[in-house]
Design an enzyme around this catalytic site. Structure first.
Site, PDB file in Angstrom:
ATOM      1  N   TYR A   1       0.840  -1.198   0.000  1.00  0.00           N
ATOM      2  CA  TYR A   1       0.000   0.000   0.000  1.00  0.00           C
ATOM      3  C   TYR A   1       0.879   1.254   0.000  1.00  0.00           C
ATOM      4  O   TYR A   1       1.700   1.469   0.889  1.00  0.00           O
ATOM      5  CB  TYR A   1      -0.916   0.025   1.225  1.00  0.00           C
ATOM      6  CG  TYR A   1      -2.087  -0.932   1.157  1.00  0.00           C
ATOM      7  CD1 TYR A   1      -2.323  -1.724   0.032  1.00  0.00           C
ATOM      8  CD2 TYR A   1      -2.974  -1.046   2.215  1.00  0.00           C
ATOM      9  CE1 TYR A   1      -3.395  -2.593  -0.022  1.00  0.00           C
ATOM     10  CE2 TYR A   1      -4.055  -1.914   2.178  1.00  0.00           C
ATOM     11  CZ  TYR A   1      -4.262  -2.685   1.059  1.00  0.00           C
ATOM     12  OH  TYR A   1      -5.328  -3.550   1.022  1.00  0.00           O
ATOM     13  N   GLY A   2       0.656   2.083  -1.000  1.00  0.00           N
ATOM     14  CA  GLY A   2       1.449   3.297  -1.171  1.00  0.00           C
ATOM     15  C   GLY A   2       1.972   3.357  -2.588  1.00  0.00           C
ATOM     16  O   GLY A   2       2.462   2.356  -3.123  1.00  0.00           O
TER      17      GLY A   2
END
Length: 369
Positions: free
Chosen positions: A98-99
């Site tokens: 995530y990111g």
């Protein structure tokens, strides 16, 4: 989307809480007590863990492409986290992928920071439980590499143990040998005490049974299975997964319980979100009138909002929904899904309306059979 910390409070079910109870409290000698808004004492079992009946997802915390994340949002995210914890939420779902770009891992970093800086009671802080997912990247070919991925997540969050270590998706369809290595990686991280429990994500019914048996033979219980599950995603495969989870004692974690926002009532064919979500919504929302109308009627009758009704449906089906949150307002609204239950007639009404709606959520391409 390819998608620990554990209140020494009793597991009391306050689902019967009603307006009459509220009146009773307001006229009682205890009315000066500062009570939480959303009755955090209700907890459910998930393997060896005790968690809130709803968690919060943090996919948006670092994702610029789909959710428009900017680092200026961090203070609002921290207030959102604090509100959730103060009102009984102890389960937060994240992932090492995530990111976006240079922000890869940002969601885990923020969660770790928010836990460290939480100013509430220590006994509440110590019950916060992180469920993170480890991506089945093609270069993660050995159990040791998967264990190293777990250690990297621990370093990013600066915690000693992860609540649930989850395999983010199955590689059975394209790299079956890698799949076995990743399963052994789950076993190793559990045996080393890096995680309290293990889970999977995006596993279809057949692979779910296979990994359950594989882990069981090695003395590792499968705690959870995370899939897309909502009134927009209740097809044959999803219901089969749910039935298998129930029969094996595995808790189903339902991600995207609001269909990426389509079940909130905030969007229409003439009012679509920007970016990739808008393209998806344009295909599906025109066919959702029966379901959206049913959600709206029940919400009005119950004096709830449409998202609260949609999330409560997931809870009533025995799953733990993890709606994503980015703002205090969203967290407050989602928390309003707790402390009450839809009736059996309302559940049937919603499910019939979902079947009557010609469009359904597109399934995650990583979900196996």
């Amino acid at each position: 989307m390819v998608f620990s910390l554990t209140m020494a409070t009793p597991s009391v079910d306050f689902s019967c809480f009603s307006a009459s109870n509220e009146t009773l409290l307001s006229s009682s000698p205890f009315k000066t007590l500062k009570l939480p808004l959303f009755w955090p004492w209700q907890k459910v079992k998930m393997g060896p863990l005790t968690v809130s009946p709803m968690g919060f997802g943090t996919w948006a915390w670092g994702n610029q492409l789909l959710w428009g994340y900017q680092e200026a949002m961090d203070s609002e995210l921290q207030r959102t986290f604090n509100l959730a914890v103060e009102n009984g939420i102890n389960l937060f779902d994240t992932a090492d992928s995530y990111g976006t770009g240079r922000l890869n891992g940002q969601s885990e970093k923020l969660l770790g920071k928010f836990i460290r800086e939480f100013q509430g009671q220590k006994q509440v802080k110590d019950k916060i439980l992180i469920a993170t997912k480890f991506a089945a990247y093609p270069w993660r070919l050995t159990p040791g590499q998967f264990v190293n991925a777990c250690k990297s997540s621990l370093q990013r969050m600066e915690i000693e143990q992860i609540g649930i270590g989850q395999l983010h998706w199955s590689t059975a369809n394209y790299a079956p040998l890698q799949e076995l290595a990743l399963w052994d990686g789950l076993v190793a991280m559990y045996d080393k005490g890096l995680v309290q429990a293990v889970g999977v994500s995006n596993y279809g019914p057949k692979q779910l049974v296979k990994i359950y048996d594989y882990l069981k033979a090695r003395g590792v219980p499968l705690c959870s299975a995370q899939v897309q599950f909502s009134l927009l995603s209740m097809g044959e495969d999803q219901m089969e997964i749910k039935n298998i989870c129930d029969s094996l004692g595995v808790r189903l974690i339902s991600y995207s319980p609001l269909g990426l926002g389509m079940l909130t009532g905030k969007y229409s064919p003439s009012n679509l979100p920007r970016g990739p979500r808008g393209l998806l919504f344009r295909q599906i929302i025109p066919g959702l009138d029966p379901l959206l109308n049913s959600l709206k009627k029940i919400a009005q009758r119950r004096k709830k909002t449409m998202p609260q009704v949609a999330i409560n449906w997931c809870i009533c089906k025995g799953t733990i929904p993890i709606p994503g949150v980015r703002t205090v307002k969203q967290a407050e609204e989602n928390l309003g899904a707790l402390g009450w239950r839809l009736s059996s007639d309302e559940l049937l009404q919603l499910e019939y309306a979902a079947l009557e709606s010609p469009r359904k959520m597109i399934q995650n391409i990583f979900q196996t059979r």
